[in-house]
Write a protein that holds these residues in place. Structure first.
Motif, short mmCIF file in Angstrom:
data_model
loop_
_atom_site.label_atom_id
_atom_site.label_comp_id
_atom_site.label_asym_id
_atom_site.label_seq_id
_atom_site.Cartn_x
_atom_site.Cartn_y
_atom_site.Cartn_z
N ASP A 1 0.85 -1.19 0.00
CA ASP A 1 0.00 0.00 0.00
C ASP A 1 0.89 1.24 0.00
O ASP A 1 1.63 1.47 0.96
N ASP A 2 0.83 1.99 -1.08
CA ASP A 2 1.59 3.23 -1.20
C ASP A 2 0.58 4.37 -1.36
O ASP A 2 0.18 4.72 -2.48
N PRO A 3 0.16 4.98 -0.25
CA PRO A 3 -0.86 6.02 -0.33
C PRO A 3 -0.36 7.34 -0.90
O PRO A 3 -1.15 8.27 -1.10
N PHE A 4 0.94 7.44 -1.16
CA PHE A 4 1.52 8.70 -1.62
C PHE A 4 1.86 8.69 -3.11
O PHE A 4 2.16 9.73 -3.70
N TYR B 1 8.30 7.38 3.85
CA TYR B 1 7.01 7.79 4.37
C TYR B 1 6.12 6.61 4.77
O TYR B 1 5.23 6.76 5.60
N ARG B 2 6.32 5.45 4.15
CA ARG B 2 5.35 4.38 4.35
C ARG B 2 5.88 3.15 5.06
O ARG B 2 5.09 2.27 5.41
N MET B 3 7.17 3.08 5.33
CA MET B 3 7.70 1.91 6.04
C MET B 3 7.95 2.25 7.50
O MET B 3 8.31 3.39 7.84
N LYS C 1 9.75 15.51 -4.94
CA LYS C 1 9.15 14.60 -3.98
C LYS C 1 8.97 15.25 -2.62
O LYS C 1 7.88 15.17 -2.01
N VAL C 2 10.01 15.89 -2.13
CA VAL C 2 9.93 16.53 -0.82
C VAL C 2 8.85 17.60 -0.80
O VAL C 2 8.09 17.74 0.17
N ASP C 3 8.74 18.34 -1.90
CA ASP C 3 7.74 19.41 -1.96
C ASP C 3 6.32 18.85 -1.97
O ASP C 3 5.44 19.30 -1.23
N ARG C 4 6.09 17.83 -2.78
CA ARG C 4 4.74 17.28 -2.89
C ARG C 4 4.30 16.58 -1.59
O ARG C 4 3.11 16.52 -1.29
N LEU C 5 5.25 16.05 -0.84
CA LEU C 5 4.91 15.30 0.37
C LEU C 5 5.33 16.05 1.64
O LEU C 5 5.51 15.44 2.70
N ARG C 6 5.43 17.35 1.54
CA ARG C 6 5.95 18.15 2.67
C ARG C 6 5.06 18.08 3.91
O ARG C 6 5.54 18.31 5.03
#
Length: 282
Positions: A33-36, A99-101, A121-126
């Motif tokens: 499951d990768d919700p990002f 983020y997910r593990m 990546k860092v910006d979108r998931l900040r």
């Protein structure tokens, strides 16, 4: 914020694989499951997923990326084994494992890749919280003959006296063979006893098999050509200074997860497309 001009530097194949992970995460029988992934892929990633798989329905597709992601997940979980670890993601791209593990407190994850891709990546998931006391260190690098990535990794606090879990998912076949070998050799030289490695490789057949020509052409158009394959993946990794533990092919035991169609498993021949998962240690 990352502007649209900077976004143009994001590798299209990274957006495509993020879309594939998002697609897998939406399945009731998902392997992970990768919700990002969907947020990272965006509309462009979903369009690219269809572009690279025009022969398949958008919600179906080749199961390879799903199987590969799950295999690397399992390797990393087992290699870290619930204890603090030093982990290096080679060619981290839009990988979301940070983020997910469930990283153990005290773990340090180094993510190495091109600056624009990591910044995107860092910006979108900040706004995504990461619980616990693990640390991530972003290391913008280029994997080239200069070996500048080694200096950048050391400058970021990498400890070469500490056993390390290395993984390079979807990286080596984008490099010329000599550079791929040099990279693994440098990684071996930085690895204390007890270090682990996981990489994936492709066979040479993919470059001559008629069915894959259009796929390879589209990769070339996307400025992300596959450059290198080997029909002796274990020997290639061992030749760079590693003790190989396993060489697995999707569709074979321990590398199908019930998803790989039995009829799709290639015969033992170098003239058809093949892919390999290799785990090793120092």
């Amino acid at each position: 914020m990352i502007d649209q001009q900077s976004m143009a530097a994001v590798a299209k194949t990274a957006l495509w694989t993020a879309a594939a992970r998002a697609r897998e995460s939406n399945r009731p029988d998902r392997l992970f499951d990768d919700p990002f992934a969907g947020l990272l892929a965006g509309d462009e990633g979903r369009e690219l997923l269809q572009h690279f798989h025009t022969d398949r329905a958008p919600d179906d597709g080749n199961p390879f990326i799903a199987i590969r992601t799950r295999w690397f997940d399992d390797f990393i979980s087992q290699a870290c084994a619930g204890a603090p670890a030093q982990v290096v993601a080679l060619g981290a791209g839009l990988d979301t494992r940070w983020y997910r593990m469930p990283w153990s407190d005290g773990t340090t994850l180094f993510e190495l890749d091109q600056a624009s891709l990591l910044a995107y990546k860092v910006d979108r998931l900040r706004d995504v919280p990461v619980p616990g006391d693990a640390q991530r260190r972003i290391v913008p690098v280029a994997f080239d003959d200069s070996d500048g990535w080694v200096d950048a990794l050391l400058a970021a606090g990498f400890d070469a006296t500490c056993p390390t879990v290395w993984f390079g998912e979807g990286l080596l076949f984008y490099l010329p063979e000599q550079l791929a070998h040099r990279l693994l050799s440098r990684v071996a030289a930085l690895s204390a006893p007890g270090s682990r490695l996981a990489v994936d490789l492709i066979g040479t057949g993919i470059f001559s098999f008629p069915y894959t020509r259009e796929f390879l052409r589209r990769l070339q158009e996307a400025n992300s050509p596959w450059r290198f394959g080997t029909d002796d993946p274990g020997g290639f990794v061992a030749g760079a200074g590693w003790q190989v533990d396993a060489v697995l092919e999707p569709g074979k035991p321990a590398a199908d997860f019930g998803r790989w169609p039995a009829a799709s498993t290639p015969p033992p021949s170098a003239i058809v497309p093949r892919s390999y998962f290799v785990s090793a240690r120092r």
